[in-house]
Enzyme design. Structure first.
Site, PDB file in Angstrom:
ATOM      1  N   ALA A   1      38.507   7.761 138.678  1.00 34.53           N
ATOM      2  CA  ALA A   1      39.488   7.711 137.588  1.00 34.53           C
ATOM      3  C   ALA A   1      40.715   8.518 137.965  1.00 34.53           C
ATOM      4  O   ALA A   1      40.636   9.468 138.752  1.00 34.53           O
ATOM      5  CB  ALA A   1      38.883   8.259 136.300  1.00 34.53           C
TER       6      ALA A   1
ATOM      7  N   GLY B   1      36.541  11.411 138.646  1.00 29.69           N
ATOM      8  CA  GLY B   1      35.276  10.737 138.893  1.00 29.69           C
ATOM      9  C   GLY B   1      34.375  11.731 139.586  1.00 29.69           C
ATOM     10  O   GLY B   1      34.828  12.520 140.440  1.00 29.69           O
ATOM     11  N   GLY B   2      33.087  11.751 139.215  1.00 32.46           N
ATOM     12  CA  GLY B   2      32.187  12.820 139.654  1.00 32.46           C
ATOM     13  C   GLY B   2      32.227  13.126 141.137  1.00 32.46           C
ATOM     14  O   GLY B   2      32.464  14.270 141.555  1.00 32.46           O
TER      15      GLY B   2
ATOM     16  N   SER C   1      41.440   8.339 132.707  1.00 30.84           N
ATOM     17  CA  SER C   1      40.808   9.179 131.693  1.00 30.84           C
ATOM     18  C   SER C   1      41.867  10.115 131.139  1.00 30.84           C
ATOM     19  O   SER C   1      42.743  10.587 131.883  1.00 30.84           O
ATOM     20  CB  SER C   1      39.650   9.989 132.288  1.00 30.84           C
ATOM     21  OG  SER C   1      38.596   9.127 132.685  1.00 30.84           O
TER      22      SER C   1
ATOM     23  N   VAL D   1      36.209  20.713 131.528  1.00 31.02           N
ATOM     24  CA  VAL D   1      36.195  19.484 132.316  1.00 31.02           C
ATOM     25  C   VAL D   1      35.949  19.815 133.786  1.00 31.02           C
ATOM     26  O   VAL D   1      36.640  20.644 134.369  1.00 31.02           O
ATOM     27  CB  VAL D   1      37.530  18.720 132.162  1.00 31.02           C
ATOM     28  CG1 VAL D   1      37.519  17.457 133.014  1.00 31.02           C
ATOM     29  CG2 VAL D   1      37.768  18.372 130.706  1.00 31.02           C
TER      30      VAL D   1
ATOM     31  N   ASP E   1      30.752  19.297 137.977  1.00 31.17           N
ATOM     32  CA  ASP E   1      31.055  18.823 139.324  1.00 31.17           C
ATOM     33  C   ASP E   1      31.260  20.000 140.278  1.00 31.17           C
ATOM     34  O   ASP E   1      30.860  19.943 141.450  1.00 31.17           O
ATOM     35  CB  ASP E   1      32.309  17.951 139.306  1.00 31.17           C
ATOM     36  CG  ASP E   1      32.121  16.684 138.489  1.00 31.17           C
ATOM     37  OD1 ASP E   1      30.989  16.168 138.440  1.00 31.17           O
ATOM     38  OD2 ASP E   1      33.105  16.220 137.885  1.00 31.17           O
TER      39      ASP E   1
ATOM     40  N   ALA F   1      41.686  20.128 137.816  1.00 29.80           N
ATOM     41  CA  ALA F   1      42.261  20.865 138.944  1.00 29.80           C
ATOM     42  C   ALA F   1      41.169  21.640 139.665  1.00 29.80           C
ATOM     43  O   ALA F   1      40.215  22.116 139.055  1.00 29.80           O
ATOM     44  CB  ALA F   1      43.333  21.829 138.440  1.00 29.80           C
TER      45      ALA F   1
END
Length: 326
Positions: A21, A48-49, A101, A260, A264, A301
Site C-alpha cells: 500500500a 504493507g506488512g 491506506s 501504526v 511490523d 515512518a
C-alpha cells in the site's frame, strides 16, 4: 541443504508482501461526519506488512530483499520509496493499481482514524509470478518474513504454499498475518506472531487469561503449524512460547505518537536478531525495543536505530512461566 550467504556473520532476510500500500498520513483538528475535514500536509510511506518489515530491518543493518506485486501510479511510488530505503527489490508488475491506506490523527482528542482499502484483485498468473520470485530469493535466504493481508483473488491457503516453498528452500519462515490467511496455515512455519485476537481466531475460543493464551499457543505448536509462537500483547508486552518454554516479556512504557507499524517493527527486529544467531529471548527483547521506538514516529515512518538500541538496553529479561492451561 541450501547455504544462506552471510554479511558480517548475518544471514539475509527476504520479505513477501502480497498486498502493499501507499500509506498516507495526515492530521486534523477534529474528525466529524458530513463536514469537510481540513487536513495538514500528507506524509507518504511505502506500506504493507512485509515492506514495512523490510524497511525497518534495513534501518537495523540487515541485508533485505523485498518481494511484492505493484501496479499503476501508486505502485510506482511505492517501488520508488522502497528503493529509497536501500532495500533490494523483486517486483511483480500487475495490471491493477496498488492500493492506498489513509490515516488521520485527530489533534483535539489524540485519536487515530485508519482507513484501509482491500487492494487490487491479483490474477492467478500474477500470484504465480510472486511465488516464483519468492522461490528464487528464498534459496539463498536465512529467513523469509511473510507479512500482511491477502488481496482479493488470492486463495486463503496461499501462505501455506509460501510455507512449503520455504521448507523446500531450507529458509525459516516468520509469518505475521490474520484472518483466513492465518487460519488456513497448517505446517512448516518457524515462527508465527499473532495478536490475542488473531490467536483467538486460530483456536476458535475466547482467551481471557494468560494461561488460556499460552494453552492456545501450545495448541498451534502441537498441531505442527509452527515451532515458535510470539503473542503480541500491545501495552502488556509479549509471550514467547515453544514446545519447551513459556516466557513473558514486559513492555517499555512511552508516550506514543502513533501505533501504526509497531507490530511490523517488532517482527523486523526479531528477524534481524535471529539472523545474527541470537537466542529467541534476546531477539524478542530486540523486537519489543523496535516496537517501542516505532511508537515515537509518525505513520509508517521507520524508527531510529539509535532509539531501538536505547530501548533494547532498557528492556528486561523475560520471566519464565511454569503453569500452563492446556
Amino acid at each position: 541443504m541450501a547455504q544462506s550467504p552471510t554479511v558480517n556473520g548475518q544471514t539475509s532476510i527476504v520479505t513477501l508482501t502480497m498486498n502493499p500500500a501507499l500509506d498516507i498520513t495526515t492530521a486534523a483538528d477534529v474528525v466529524r461526519h458530513t463536514d469537510k475535514i481540513r487536513c495538514d500536509g500528507a506524509r507518504y510511506d511505502a506500506g504493507g506488512g512485509g515492506i514495512n518489515v523490510a524497511r525497518f530491518a534495513r534501518v537495523l543493518g540487515a541485508s533485505v530483499t523485498a518481494v511484492f506485486p505493484a501496479g499503476g501510479a501508486t505502485g510506482a511510488v511505492v517501488t520508488d520509496l522502497v528503493a529509497e530505503a536501500d532495500v533490494s527489490i523483486q517486483r511483480v508488475d500487475i495490471g491493477s493499481p496498488t492500493r492506498e491506506s489513509f490515516t488521520v490523527n485527530e489533534r483535539s482528542t489524540s485519536k487515530q482514524y485508519r482507513f484501509v482499502l482491500p487492494g487490487p484483485r491479483l490474477r492467478f498468473a500474477e500470484q504465480g509470478l510472486c511465488l516464483d520470485l519468492l522461490r528464487k530469493a528464498a534459496a539463498t535466504a536465512g529467513f523469509v518474513v511473510a507479512s500482511g493481508s491477502l488481496p482479493p483473488g488470492v486463495p486463503p491457503n496461499f501462505y501455506q504454499r509460501v510455507a512449503d516453498i520455504c521448507r523446500e528452500a531450507d529458509a525459516r519462515l516468520i509469518l505475521d498475518t490474520s484472518g483466513t490467511g492465518l487460519t488456513h496455515v497448517r505446517s512448516n512455519v518457524f515462527l508465527v506472531k499473532p495478536s490475542v485476537r488473531e490467536l483467538r481466531e486460530c483456536v476458535g475460543r475466547t482467551l481471557d487469561t494468560e494461561g488460556e493464551q499460552l494453552g492456545a499457543a501450545h495448541e498451534l505448536i502441537d498441531r505442527g503449524m509452527a515451532q515458535v509462537v510470539v503473542v503480541s500483547l500491545g501495552a502488556d508486552g509479549a509471550l514467547l512460547v515453544t514446545a519447551d518454554e513459556n516466557k513473558r516479556f514486559s513492555a517499555i512504557p512511552v508516550q506514543a505518537v502513533s501505533g501504526v507499524g509497531a507490530g511490523d517493527a517488532m517482527v523486523a527486529a526479531i528477524a534481524v536478531g535471529l539472523s545474527y544467531g541470537w537466542s529467541l529471548s534476546k531477539s524478542v527483547r530486540f523486537g519489543i525495543a523496535a516496537a517501542t521506538a516505532k511508537l515515537l514516529t509518525p505513520g509508517t515512518a521507520a524508527c531510529s536505530r539509535a532509539d531501538v538500541e536505547r530501548f533494547f538496553e532498557q528492556s528486561r529479561e523475560p520471566t519464565d512461566i511454569t503453569a500452563v492451561s492446556r
